[in-house]
Design a protein around this motif. Structure first.
Motif, PDB file in Angstrom:
ATOM      1  N   ASN A  31       0.798  -1.235   0.000  1.00  0.00           N
ATOM      2  CA  ASN A  31       0.000   0.000   0.000  1.00  0.00           C
ATOM      3  C   ASN A  31       0.825   1.278   0.000  1.00  0.00           C
ATOM      4  O   ASN A  31       0.297   2.350   0.268  1.00  0.00           O
ATOM      5  CB  ASN A  31      -1.009   0.022   1.155  1.00  0.00           C
ATOM      6  CG  ASN A  31      -2.155  -0.932   0.887  1.00  0.00           C
ATOM      7  OD1 ASN A  31      -2.572  -1.087  -0.261  1.00  0.00           O
ATOM      8  ND2 ASN A  31      -2.647  -1.568   1.923  1.00  0.00           N
ATOM      9  N   GLN A  32       2.121   1.175  -0.289  1.00  0.00           N
ATOM     10  CA  GLN A  32       2.980   2.362  -0.419  1.00  0.00           C
ATOM     11  C   GLN A  32       3.188   2.653  -1.894  1.00  0.00           C
ATOM     12  O   GLN A  32       3.479   1.740  -2.672  1.00  0.00           O
ATOM     13  CB  GLN A  32       4.357   2.118   0.224  1.00  0.00           C
ATOM     14  CG  GLN A  32       4.337   2.021   1.721  1.00  0.00           C
ATOM     15  CD  GLN A  32       4.053   3.358   2.384  1.00  0.00           C
ATOM     16  OE1 GLN A  32       4.216   4.426   1.805  1.00  0.00           O
ATOM     17  NE2 GLN A  32       3.602   3.309   3.619  1.00  0.00           N
ATOM     18  N   LYS A  33       3.072   3.915  -2.257  1.00  0.00           N
ATOM     19  CA  LYS A  33       3.385   4.315  -3.630  1.00  0.00           C
ATOM     20  C   LYS A  33       4.891   4.202  -3.817  1.00  0.00           C
ATOM     21  O   LYS A  33       5.660   4.822  -3.084  1.00  0.00           O
ATOM     22  CB  LYS A  33       2.932   5.751  -3.896  1.00  0.00           C
ATOM     23  CG  LYS A  33       1.429   5.931  -3.874  1.00  0.00           C
ATOM     24  CD  LYS A  33       1.062   7.384  -4.127  1.00  0.00           C
ATOM     25  CE  LYS A  33      -0.441   7.582  -4.035  1.00  0.00           C
ATOM     26  NZ  LYS A  33      -0.819   8.985  -4.234  1.00  0.00           N
ATOM     27  N   THR A  34       5.296   3.373  -4.776  1.00  0.00           N
ATOM     28  CA  THR A  34       6.727   3.142  -4.990  1.00  0.00           C
ATOM     29  C   THR A  34       7.202   3.617  -6.355  1.00  0.00           C
ATOM     30  O   THR A  34       8.402   3.748  -6.575  1.00  0.00           O
ATOM     31  CB  THR A  34       7.077   1.653  -4.845  1.00  0.00           C
ATOM     32  OG1 THR A  34       6.318   0.903  -5.790  1.00  0.00           O
ATOM     33  CG2 THR A  34       6.776   1.154  -3.442  1.00  0.00           C
ATOM     34  N   GLY A  35       6.275   3.843  -7.283  1.00  0.00           N
ATOM     35  CA  GLY A  35       6.701   4.244  -8.617  1.00  0.00           C
ATOM     36  C   GLY A  35       5.541   4.396  -9.565  1.00  0.00           C
ATOM     37  O   GLY A  35       4.376   4.437  -9.153  1.00  0.00           O
ATOM     38  N   VAL A  36       5.909   4.470 -10.851  1.00  0.00           N
ATOM     39  CA  VAL A  36       4.909   4.627 -11.907  1.00  0.00           C
ATOM     40  C   VAL A  36       5.302   3.783 -13.113  1.00  0.00           C
ATOM     41  O   VAL A  36       6.495   3.593 -13.388  1.00  0.00           O
ATOM     42  CB  VAL A  36       4.755   6.113 -12.327  1.00  0.00           C
ATOM     43  CG1 VAL A  36       6.015   6.644 -13.009  1.00  0.00           C
ATOM     44  CG2 VAL A  36       3.545   6.315 -13.242  1.00  0.00           C
ATOM     45  N   LEU A  37       4.295   3.281 -13.783  1.00  0.00           N
ATOM     46  CA  LEU A  37       4.450   2.636 -15.091  1.00  0.00           C
ATOM     47  C   LEU A  37       3.463   3.319 -16.015  1.00  0.00           C
ATOM     48  O   LEU A  37       2.278   3.416 -15.691  1.00  0.00           O
ATOM     49  CB  LEU A  37       4.126   1.140 -15.019  1.00  0.00           C
ATOM     50  CG  LEU A  37       4.010   0.430 -16.374  1.00  0.00           C
ATOM     51  CD1 LEU A  37       5.359   0.381 -17.087  1.00  0.00           C
ATOM     52  CD2 LEU A  37       3.436  -0.958 -16.202  1.00  0.00           C
ATOM     53  N   VAL A  79      10.909   4.250 -10.387  1.00  0.00           N
ATOM     54  CA  VAL A  79      10.768   3.696  -9.046  1.00  0.00           C
ATOM     55  C   VAL A  79      11.516   4.631  -8.093  1.00  0.00           C
ATOM     56  O   VAL A  79      12.654   5.026  -8.376  1.00  0.00           O
ATOM     57  CB  VAL A  79      11.346   2.259  -8.969  1.00  0.00           C
ATOM     58  CG1 VAL A  79      11.295   1.711  -7.553  1.00  0.00           C
ATOM     59  CG2 VAL A  79      10.586   1.330  -9.929  1.00  0.00           C
ATOM     60  N   LEU A  80      10.872   4.973  -6.980  1.00  0.00           N
ATOM     61  CA  LEU A  80      11.516   5.839  -5.991  1.00  0.00           C
ATOM     62  C   LEU A  80      12.887   5.276  -5.621  1.00  0.00           C
ATOM     63  O   LEU A  80      13.040   4.050  -5.484  1.00  0.00           O
ATOM     64  CB  LEU A  80      10.661   5.940  -4.723  1.00  0.00           C
ATOM     65  CG  LEU A  80       9.449   6.859  -4.783  1.00  0.00           C
ATOM     66  CD1 LEU A  80       8.573   6.658  -3.549  1.00  0.00           C
ATOM     67  CD2 LEU A  80       9.873   8.326  -4.910  1.00  0.00           C
ATOM     68  N   PRO A  81      13.874   6.156  -5.438  1.00  0.00           N
ATOM     69  CA  PRO A  81      15.232   5.686  -5.137  1.00  0.00           C
ATOM     70  C   PRO A  81      15.302   4.700  -3.972  1.00  0.00           C
ATOM     71  O   PRO A  81      16.041   3.707  -4.038  1.00  0.00           O
ATOM     72  CB  PRO A  81      15.988   6.978  -4.819  1.00  0.00           C
ATOM     73  CG  PRO A  81      15.280   8.023  -5.633  1.00  0.00           C
ATOM     74  CD  PRO A  81      13.823   7.611  -5.607  1.00  0.00           C
ATOM     75  N   GLU A  82      14.503   4.917  -2.922  1.00  0.00           N
ATOM     76  CA  GLU A  82      14.588   4.010  -1.767  1.00  0.00           C
ATOM     77  C   GLU A  82      14.026   2.619  -2.068  1.00  0.00           C
ATOM     78  O   GLU A  82      14.240   1.682  -1.292  1.00  0.00           O
ATOM     79  CB  GLU A  82      13.913   4.618  -0.533  1.00  0.00           C
ATOM     80  CG  GLU A  82      12.447   4.958  -0.708  1.00  0.00           C
ATOM     81  CD  GLU A  82      12.178   6.408  -1.125  1.00  0.00           C
ATOM     82  OE1 GLU A  82      11.133   6.938  -0.704  1.00  0.00           O
ATOM     83  OE2 GLU A  82      12.982   6.994  -1.875  1.00  0.00           O
ATOM     84  N   TYR A  83      13.326   2.452  -3.178  1.00  0.00           N
ATOM     85  CA  TYR A  83      12.793   1.140  -3.566  1.00  0.00           C
ATOM     86  C   TYR A  83      13.560   0.535  -4.743  1.00  0.00           C
ATOM     87  O   TYR A  83      13.259  -0.583  -5.161  1.00  0.00           O
ATOM     88  CB  TYR A  83      11.307   1.243  -3.921  1.00  0.00           C
ATOM     89  CG  TYR A  83      10.420   1.515  -2.726  1.00  0.00           C
ATOM     90  CD1 TYR A  83      10.019   0.482  -1.885  1.00  0.00           C
ATOM     91  CD2 TYR A  83       9.993   2.806  -2.432  1.00  0.00           C
ATOM     92  CE1 TYR A  83       9.210   0.725  -0.774  1.00  0.00           C
ATOM     93  CE2 TYR A  83       9.181   3.065  -1.332  1.00  0.00           C
ATOM     94  CZ  TYR A  83       8.801   2.025  -0.513  1.00  0.00           C
ATOM     95  OH  TYR A  83       8.008   2.266   0.585  1.00  0.00           O
ATOM     96  N   GLN A  84      14.520   1.271  -5.297  1.00  0.00           N
ATOM     97  CA  GLN A  84      15.289   0.736  -6.420  1.00  0.00           C
ATOM     98  C   GLN A  84      16.183  -0.392  -5.936  1.00  0.00           C
ATOM     99  O   GLN A  84      16.627  -0.411  -4.792  1.00  0.00           O
ATOM    100  CB  GLN A  84      16.114   1.856  -7.072  1.00  0.00           C
ATOM    101  CG  GLN A  84      15.239   2.854  -7.808  1.00  0.00           C
ATOM    102  CD  GLN A  84      16.017   4.026  -8.381  1.00  0.00           C
ATOM    103  OE1 GLN A  84      17.231   4.056  -8.389  1.00  0.00           O
ATOM    104  NE2 GLN A  84      15.275   5.011  -8.883  1.00  0.00           N
TER     105      GLN A  84
END
Length: 147
Positions: A59-65, A81-86
């Motif tokens: 349920n956390q927004k992590t990026g976009v496609l 993808v957000l840097p902390e999730y890359q």
């Protein structure tokens, strides 16, 4: 890896998308001497906005496609993808899902990646090949039924 969710981007997601774009793209653009105004970043977010999906993990927004599917082709317009999730397999997972879609519908996948963006190496590992380039981007293609 826990399942990723893709939900259609809404108008209320544009602040997140703007922060995401700044966090993931400015460094690569500026390495190439491309300095965009906030308006230019917003214009890119708004381009084909109805094809944008927010990536959710727990349920956390992590990026976009953002992608377009036509009769013969899937074109990835943006994947960020957000840097902390890359480095957690999110981008790879999303692309592999698109590859499965492409295989079943017998479509090739294309994308463009900035020459300074290390995501290019992920695309190559997954099976994309560079088929063309311009001053700023490599144009890549994957023919799924050949991978």
């Amino acid at each position: 890896m826990e399942k990723l969710e893709l939900i259609k981007a809404q108008e209320s997601d544009k602040d997140f998308l703007f922060k995401l774009r700044k966090a993931t793209m400015v460094e690569h653009l500026e390495k190439m001497g491309i300095f965009l105004s906030d308006e230019e970043h917003l214009s890119r977010i708004n381009f084909q906005f109805d094809s944008a999906y927010i990536l959710l993990k727990s349920n956390q927004k992590t990026g976009v496609l953002k992608y377009i599917e036509t009769e013969h082709l899937i074109e990835i317009l943006q994947i960020q993808v957000l840097p902390e999730y890359q480095g957690h397999g999110i981008g790879k997972s999303v692309i592999k899902d698109l590859i499965e879609t492409a295989k079943t519908s017998n479509k090739n996948i294309i994308l463009k990646v900035l020459k300074e963006n290390p995501a290019r190496y992920l695309y190559e590992r997954i099976g994309f090949n560079t088929v063309d380039e311009d001053n700023y981007e490599f144009h890549m293609q994957l023919i799924p039924n050949k991978t």
